[in-house]
Design a protein around this motif. Structure first.
Motif, PDB file in Angstrom:
ATOM      1  N   LYS A  26      46.170 100.863  49.122  1.00 15.96           N
ATOM      2  CA  LYS A  26      46.909 100.747  50.382  1.00 15.96           C
ATOM      3  C   LYS A  26      46.040 101.198  51.548  1.00 15.96           C
ATOM      4  CE  LYS A  26      51.577 101.222  48.602  1.00 15.96           C
ATOM      5  NZ  LYS A  26      52.801 102.005  48.606  1.00 15.96           N
ATOM      6  N   ARG A  27      45.329 102.307  51.365  1.00 25.69           N
ATOM      7  CA  ARG A  27      44.467 102.822  52.422  1.00 25.69           C
ATOM      8  C   ARG A  27      43.340 101.834  52.715  1.00 25.69           C
ATOM      9  NH1 ARG A  27      42.393 107.702  50.341  1.00 25.69           N
ATOM     10  NH2 ARG A  27      40.728 106.455  49.477  1.00 25.69           N
ATOM     11  N   SER A  30      44.742  98.842  54.599  1.00 26.35           N
ATOM     12  CA  SER A  30      45.048  99.201  55.985  1.00 26.35           C
ATOM     13  C   SER A  30      43.775  99.306  56.811  1.00 26.35           C
ATOM     14  CB  SER A  30      45.797 100.535  56.036  1.00 26.35           C
ATOM     15  OG  SER A  30      47.022 100.436  55.372  1.00 26.35           O
ATOM     16  N   GLU A  33      42.458  95.850  57.569  1.00 26.45           N
ATOM     17  CA  GLU A  33      43.242  95.207  58.641  1.00 26.45           C
ATOM     18  C   GLU A  33      42.852  95.792  59.999  1.00 26.45           C
ATOM     19  OE1 GLU A  33      46.203  92.814  60.508  1.00 26.45           O
ATOM     20  OE2 GLU A  33      45.001  92.669  58.698  1.00 26.45           O
TER      21      GLU A  33
END
Length: 79
Positions: A26-27, A30, A33
């Motif tokens: 997830k990190r 992110s 992005e």
């Protein structure tokens, strides 16, 4: 079961409820992005313009507050 083992088993830290590889994925997603957005010229132009305006507005507000603190009677005279 020892007391330390019981405490370890009942720990409720939310970060420990998600497996480490999932947190890392997830990190990383992110961060990817964020890198994509920051490298987009249109986004940078829009974001930096908003950031500059916010900095100017905050500076003006801080200056006005300091001025009111130093010269408390100046607003009454101006009115």
């Amino acid at each position: 079961m020892t007391r330390a083992a019981q405490q370890e088993a009942t720990r409720t830290d939310p970060l420990e409820l998600v497996p480490a590889p999932v947190c890392r994925l997830k990190r990383d997603a992110s961060f990817a992005e964020l890198q994509r957005m920051e490298s987009d010229p249109a986004f940078r132009a829009h974001y930096l313009a908003e950031l500059d305006a916010l900095i100017v507005r905050n500076t003006e507000d801080a200056t006005a507050e300091i001025h009111r603190a130093i010269y408390p009677d100046s607003e009454e005279r101006a009115a």
